[in-house]
Design an enzyme around this catalytic site. Sequence first.
Site, PDB file in Angstrom:
ATOM      1  N   SER A   1       3.999  -1.830  10.393  1.00 20.93           N
ATOM      2  CA  SER A   1       5.460  -1.875  10.556  1.00 20.93           C
ATOM      3  C   SER A   1       6.039  -3.249  10.225  1.00 20.93           C
ATOM      4  O   SER A   1       7.016  -3.677  10.833  1.00 20.93           O
ATOM      5  CB  SER A   1       5.865  -1.431  11.969  1.00 20.93           C
ATOM      6  OG  SER A   1       5.489  -0.079  12.175  1.00 20.93           O
TER       7      SER A   1
ATOM      8  N   ASN B   1       0.868  -1.184   0.000  1.00 18.95           N
ATOM      9  CA  ASN B   1       0.000   0.000   0.000  1.00 18.95           C
ATOM     10  C   ASN B   1       0.906   1.236   0.000  1.00 18.95           C
ATOM     11  O   ASN B   1       1.490   1.572   1.021  1.00 18.95           O
ATOM     12  CB  ASN B   1      -0.889  -0.037   1.254  1.00 18.95           C
ATOM     13  CG  ASN B   1      -1.722   1.218   1.416  1.00 18.95           C
ATOM     14  OD1 ASN B   1      -1.799   2.053   0.514  1.00 18.95           O
ATOM     15  ND2 ASN B   1      -2.354   1.358   2.569  1.00 18.95           N
TER      16      ASN B   1
ATOM     17  N   GLY C   1       2.979   2.561  10.747  1.00 11.33           N
ATOM     18  CA  GLY C   1       3.898   3.677  10.516  1.00 11.33           C
ATOM     19  C   GLY C   1       4.658   4.114  11.757  1.00 11.33           C
ATOM     20  O   GLY C   1       5.292   5.172  11.759  1.00 11.33           O
TER      21      GLY C   1
ATOM     22  N   GLU D   1      -6.660   4.720   8.201  1.00 11.55           N
ATOM     23  CA  GLU D   1      -6.503   6.145   7.874  1.00 11.55           C
ATOM     24  C   GLU D   1      -7.779   6.702   7.243  1.00 11.55           C
ATOM     25  O   GLU D   1      -8.127   7.864   7.446  1.00 11.55           O
ATOM     26  CB  GLU D   1      -5.280   6.315   6.945  1.00 11.55           C
ATOM     27  CG  GLU D   1      -3.984   6.072   7.705  1.00 11.55           C
ATOM     28  CD  GLU D   1      -2.856   5.465   6.880  1.00 11.55           C
ATOM     29  OE1 GLU D   1      -2.929   5.483   5.640  1.00 11.55           O
ATOM     30  OE2 GLU D   1      -1.901   4.961   7.513  1.00 11.55           O
TER      31      GLU D   1
ATOM     32  N   LYS E   1       0.100   4.251  -0.219  1.00  8.59           N
ATOM     33  CA  LYS E   1      -0.560   5.424   0.372  1.00  8.59           C
ATOM     34  C   LYS E   1      -0.350   6.639  -0.552  1.00  8.59           C
ATOM     35  O   LYS E   1      -0.296   6.462  -1.766  1.00  8.59           O
ATOM     36  CB  LYS E   1      -0.060   5.656   1.799  1.00  8.59           C
ATOM     37  CG  LYS E   1      -0.179   4.373   2.641  1.00  8.59           C
ATOM     38  CD  LYS E   1       0.036   4.569   4.103  1.00  8.59           C
ATOM     39  CE  LYS E   1      -0.126   3.228   4.823  1.00  8.59           C
ATOM     40  NZ  LYS E   1       0.023   3.329   6.271  1.00  8.59           N
TER      41      LYS E   1
ATOM     42  N   GLU F   1      -4.733  -4.765  10.979  1.00  6.15           N
ATOM     43  CA  GLU F   1      -3.707  -3.733  11.113  1.00  6.15           C
ATOM     44  C   GLU F   1      -3.935  -2.961  12.417  1.00  6.15           C
ATOM     45  O   GLU F   1      -4.739  -2.015  12.449  1.00  6.15           O
ATOM     46  CB  GLU F   1      -3.784  -2.755   9.940  1.00  6.15           C
ATOM     47  CG  GLU F   1      -3.521  -3.381   8.587  1.00  6.15           C
ATOM     48  CD  GLU F   1      -3.066  -2.342   7.566  1.00  6.15           C
ATOM     49  OE1 GLU F   1      -1.975  -2.513   7.021  1.00  6.15           O
ATOM     50  OE2 GLU F   1      -3.783  -1.356   7.346  1.00  6.15           O
TER      51      GLU F   1
ATOM     52  N   HIS G   1      -9.283   1.089   5.344  1.00  7.40           N
ATOM     53  CA  HIS G   1      -7.994   1.321   6.009  1.00  7.40           C
ATOM     54  C   HIS G   1      -8.212   2.270   7.189  1.00  7.40           C
ATOM     55  O   HIS G   1      -9.047   3.173   7.109  1.00  7.40           O
ATOM     56  CB  HIS G   1      -6.986   1.912   5.019  1.00  7.40           C
ATOM     57  CG  HIS G   1      -5.596   1.891   5.560  1.00  7.40           C
ATOM     58  ND1 HIS G   1      -5.160   2.810   6.478  1.00  7.40           N
ATOM     59  CD2 HIS G   1      -4.565   1.044   5.350  1.00  7.40           C
ATOM     60  CE1 HIS G   1      -3.910   2.524   6.809  1.00  7.40           C
ATOM     61  NE2 HIS G   1      -3.519   1.460   6.136  1.00  7.40           N
TER      62      HIS G   1
HETATM   63  P1  13P Z   1       3.347   0.554   7.674  1.00  2.00           P
HETATM   64  O1  13P Z   1       3.869  -0.746   7.084  1.00  2.00           O
HETATM   65  O2  13P Z   1       4.057   1.736   7.140  1.00  2.00           O
HETATM   66  O3  13P Z   1       3.300   0.487   9.155  1.00  2.00           O
HETATM   67  O4  13P Z   1       1.841   0.692   7.166  1.00  2.00           O
HETATM   68  C1  13P Z   1       0.986  -0.381   7.266  1.00  2.00           C
HETATM   69  C2  13P Z   1      -0.248  -0.050   6.538  1.00  2.00           C
HETATM   70  O5  13P Z   1      -1.003   0.825   6.945  1.00  2.00           O
HETATM   71  C3  13P Z   1      -0.531  -0.772   5.290  1.00  2.00           C
HETATM   72  O6  13P Z   1      -1.817  -0.549   4.852  1.00  2.00           O
END
Ligand code: 13P
Length: 254
Positions: free
Chosen positions: A216, A9, A176, A100, A11, A170, A98
């Site tokens: 992560s 992803n 992140g 976010e 983003k 997640e 997601h």
């Molecule tokens: P990170 O791997 O950067 O922690 O992000 C995970 C994520 O949100 C994938 O959709």
Amino acid sequence: MRQYIVAGNWKMNKSLEDGLKLASEVINIANDEVKSNVNIVLCPPFTHLTSVKKLIGDSKNIFLGAQNVSNKKSGAYTGEISVEMLKSVGVDYVIIGHSERREYFNESNEMLAEKTNLVLEAGMVPIFCMGETLAQREQGIHIDFVKSQITDSLFHLVDTEFRKVVLAYEPIWAIGTGVTASSEQAQEMHLMIRNHIASKYGQATADAITIQYGGSCKASNAVELFDCPDIDGGLIGGAALVAREFVEVVKAAK
Ligand code: 13P
């Protein structure tokens, strides 16, 4: 046997030029080095989908994913992207819910149920995300919270439709942050998720569902995470932005 799936992803990162460079590096290294049957999904921003699709071509086991989709079918919804549009540019998988999007764009469980229905109707695969905050984990309500996300957005589906959905656990505190869930924490939740599915659809369906871990996840911890019996690949953020790193994560899924 469940399908292992590792999705990157991206983003809101990468210009078109940089994104195509990343995609072609991933595709080249993966075509040379990945020998397992893991499905690789590249989820670039909407603007890059058509170009990344061309690069993927007929590469075996490499697929195109979108990061979001509208919950409306078509019409006067300025700025939105429909399932039909995604399908028309060759998208195979669509990330739904997601954290976010839930947090910054107020996406509700009900809206995510609508998106899931539309993606399935269009013949694409939803990657349905769920996960708890750190506060919820500390209060000990994380398992019930994640179960409710699944119940509220997915349990209206009939068994044959539910079986087409990919789940991604997640934990928000791991996204992140560089802090990953331990393999014990991740396995515990994945098993709870599978048991929850079994309680509604039966064990055979629960055993058939791919449940990815995200948060992560990177080359250095992917082997341990993916070795867990109920973790079937990953949804990768930061580590998906570097081709070599991402392919090493893919190789950890066997
Ligand atoms: P990170 O791997 O950067 O922690 O992000 C995970 C994520 O949100 C994938 O959709």
